[in-house]
Design a protein around this motif. Structure first.
Motif, short mmCIF file in Angstrom:
data_model
loop_
_atom_site.label_atom_id
_atom_site.label_comp_id
_atom_site.label_asym_id
_atom_site.label_seq_id
_atom_site.Cartn_x
_atom_site.Cartn_y
_atom_site.Cartn_z
N THR A 94 6.31 3.95 -2.39
CA THR A 94 5.29 2.94 -2.68
C THR A 94 3.89 3.46 -2.39
O THR A 94 2.96 3.26 -3.18
N ALA A 95 3.74 4.17 -1.26
CA ALA A 95 2.43 4.73 -0.91
C ALA A 95 1.99 5.77 -1.92
O ALA A 95 0.81 5.83 -2.31
N VAL A 96 2.92 6.60 -2.39
CA VAL A 96 2.59 7.63 -3.38
C VAL A 96 2.19 6.97 -4.69
O VAL A 96 1.22 7.39 -5.34
N ARG A 97 2.93 5.93 -5.08
CA ARG A 97 2.58 5.22 -6.32
C ARG A 97 1.19 4.61 -6.24
O ARG A 97 0.43 4.63 -7.21
N MET A 98 0.84 4.07 -5.08
CA MET A 98 -0.50 3.50 -4.91
C MET A 98 -1.57 4.58 -4.95
O MET A 98 -2.65 4.40 -5.51
N ALA A 99 -1.27 5.74 -4.36
CA ALA A 99 -2.24 6.84 -4.33
C ALA A 99 -2.54 7.35 -5.73
O ALA A 99 -3.66 7.78 -6.02
N ILE A 100 -1.54 7.30 -6.61
CA ILE A 100 -1.73 7.77 -7.98
C ILE A 100 -2.81 6.96 -8.69
O ILE A 100 -3.50 7.45 -9.59
N LEU A 101 -3.00 5.71 -8.28
CA LEU A 101 -3.96 4.82 -8.95
C LEU A 101 -5.41 5.12 -8.60
O LEU A 101 -6.32 4.66 -9.29
N VAL A 102 -5.65 5.88 -7.53
CA VAL A 102 -7.02 6.09 -7.05
C VAL A 102 -7.95 6.68 -8.11
O VAL A 102 -9.05 6.15 -8.33
N PRO A 103 -7.57 7.75 -8.82
CA PRO A 103 -8.49 8.29 -9.83
C PRO A 103 -8.80 7.30 -10.95
O PRO A 103 -9.87 7.37 -11.57
N TRP A 104 -7.86 6.39 -11.22
CA TRP A 104 -8.05 5.41 -12.28
C TRP A 104 -8.94 4.27 -11.80
O TRP A 104 -9.75 3.73 -12.56
N ALA A 105 -8.81 3.91 -10.52
CA ALA A 105 -9.58 2.79 -9.98
C ALA A 105 -11.03 3.17 -9.71
O ALA A 105 -11.93 2.34 -9.78
#
Length: 297
Positions: free
Chosen positions: A104-115
């Motif tokens: 879950t943490a890795v999936r959330m981290a993937i969103l950072v460049p998009w956010a």
């Protein structure tokens, strides 16, 4: 009889789809028509309409010596970014579909460049790669890869390649999640059946998983093509200060025609050309990915 009943069905549906059609006309059809009309007008640098120009703006556009190389840059830019993004995102989505601690943490981290803001992200990369104070350059010098800081964003070639890397970085989150959604929609029994039949990991992915991912990959590809083709912030930040058109795409050329040369009418004609090109590219892609035997209704 069949044609009449189809027409009646369309009329009955019109009250429901009418608002959507009006919205499409307002935000797509009208701006596109106005853009085409503007490309046939003579405009001052301040946008004052001086009357019809016929095809004069297009002749002036095709008279730009660097236009051919700009189109080549655009093709390389779109194909490189979209293809690399799809390959990396497919691998990442496959990894994220597995169960592992901290998923879950890795999936959330993937969103950072998009956010994050694209301009902010690109500016961070620009400072990291600065030949004098950039932390990335300093690291490469410290480990002996470089003898001194290299101007990754100071010359056309390296700056263009760097821009491709940054564009892939900010495109991966959306593409990964789109493919991941497609993976999660595939029944687990399908993969298990392939395993029972003796298919290896690559065979199961190629012949069972990949065909099921076709719709998700198609959506991700189309949206990425549109976004990358029209992308301005990344190239503007990383290559905007480079003289001439040696690192320009059609989008950044449009920006330069407006901001530097104040040729609003020529920029309008290039915008029309961009619109036609992206429409043709999307139409060809949709035609190619259509399942065999599917007929247009």
């Amino acid at each position: 009889m069949k044609s009449g009943s189809r027409s009646m069905g369309t009329l009955r549906a019109l009250p429901w789809i009418g608002p959507a059609l009006v919205l499409i006309a307002a935000i797509v059809a009208f701006p596109a028509a106005y853009m085409i009309w503007t490309s046939t007008r003579r405009l001052t640098p301040y946008g004052e309409d001086l009357g019809p120009a016929g095809l004069g703006n297009y002749r002036r556009l095709f008279g730009i010596d660097a236009l051919g190389s700009v189109f080549v840059h655009t093709v390389v830019w779109v194909i490189a970014v979209v293809l690399i993004t799809l390959v990396l995102s497919a691998a990442l989505a496959q990894f994220l579909s597995k169960n592992f601690p901290g998923r879950t943490a890795v999936r959330m981290a993937i969103l950072v460049p998009w956010a994050a803001s694209v301009v902010m992200t690109t500016t961070v990369f620009e400072y990291m790669l600065d030949p004098d104070v950039g932390i990335a350059n300093k690291f490469l010098v410290d480990i002996g890869v470089l003898h001194r800081g290299f101007g990754f964003t100071k010359e056309a070639g390296p700056a263009f390649v760097t821009a491709i890397g940054v564009a892939v970085f900010v495109s991966i989150p959306f593409t990964t999640y789109t493919i991941l959604a497609g993976l999660q929609a595939i029944p687990a029994e399908l993969n298990e059946a392939g395993r029972v039949d003796g298919a290896g990991t690559w065979q199961r992915y190629r012949y069972l998983t990949l065909p099921q991912l076709r719709p998700a990959i198609a959506v991700a590809t189309i949206i990425n093509i549109i976004n990358v083709f029209n992308s301005l912030p990344i190239l503007q930040v990383l290559t905007g200060s480079i003289a001439g058109f040696s690192a320009d795409t059609t989008t950044t050329l449009t920006f330069k025609l407006i901001q530097q040369n104040q040729q609003l009418d020529t920029a309008a004609s290039l915008s029309v050309l961009n619109f036609v090109l992206i429409a043709v590219i999307i139409a060809i892609y949709v035609k190619l990915i259509r399942p065999a035997g599917e007929e247009t209704r």
